[in-house]
Motif scaffolding. Structure first.
Motif, PDB file in Angstrom:
ATOM      1  N   MET A   1       0.817  -1.195   0.000  1.00  0.00           N
ATOM      2  CA  MET A   1       0.000   0.000   0.000  1.00  0.00           C
ATOM      3  C   MET A   1       0.862   1.261   0.000  1.00  0.00           C
ATOM      4  N   TRP A  40      -9.032   7.567  -1.068  1.00  0.00           N
ATOM      5  CA  TRP A  40      -9.551   6.286  -0.558  1.00  0.00           C
ATOM      6  C   TRP A  40      -8.419   5.319  -0.242  1.00  0.00           C
ATOM      7  N   LEU A  41      -7.437   5.236  -1.106  1.00  0.00           N
ATOM      8  CA  LEU A  41      -6.339   4.303  -0.857  1.00  0.00           C
ATOM      9  C   LEU A  41      -5.447   4.763   0.287  1.00  0.00           C
ATOM     10  N   ILE A  44      -6.989   3.366   3.383  1.00  0.00           N
ATOM     11  CA  ILE A  44      -6.642   1.949   3.509  1.00  0.00           C
ATOM     12  C   ILE A  44      -5.186   1.805   3.965  1.00  0.00           C
TER      13      ILE A  44
END
Length: 100
Positions: A1, A40-41, A44
């Motif tokens: 990520m 959004w990422l 996360i």
């Protein structure tokens, strides 16, 4: 990520430069799409980084640096690489937690 967040942040930064400084009209849609994806990422990324930090018992100061690395272009690459090296022995089961 960390890599995904870092790449999207660099793309977003370049898109903002194209949109606001170079006044390229087509950059508006790019900035919108990449900005939403990065947002959004990044959430996360924060969840995964916090989960990793709590499981590895990373000190709070270092964990905050890991969490903030997604907001500084290219910082996520360096922080992720350093943390991966530090946690590799822990993953293999031959070391104590980072904070110990």
């Amino acid at each position: 990520m960390a890599y995904v967040t870092g790449v999207l942040l660099i793309a977003l930064t370049l898109g903002c430069i194209a949109k606001y400084l170079l006044d390229i009209g087509g950059a508006t849609a790019f900035v919108t799409v990449v900005g939403i994806a990065h947002g959004w990422l990044f959430v996360i990324y924060l969840i995964f980084a916090f989960d990793l930090g709590s499981k590895a018992k990373i000190p709070v100061g270092r964990l905050l640096w890991v969490l903030l690395a997604g907001t500084i272009p290219t910082a996520a690459f360096f922080v992720e690489r350093r943390l991966t090296r530090e946690l590799a022995p822990l993953v293999q089961g031959s070391a104590e937690p980072v904070g110990a």
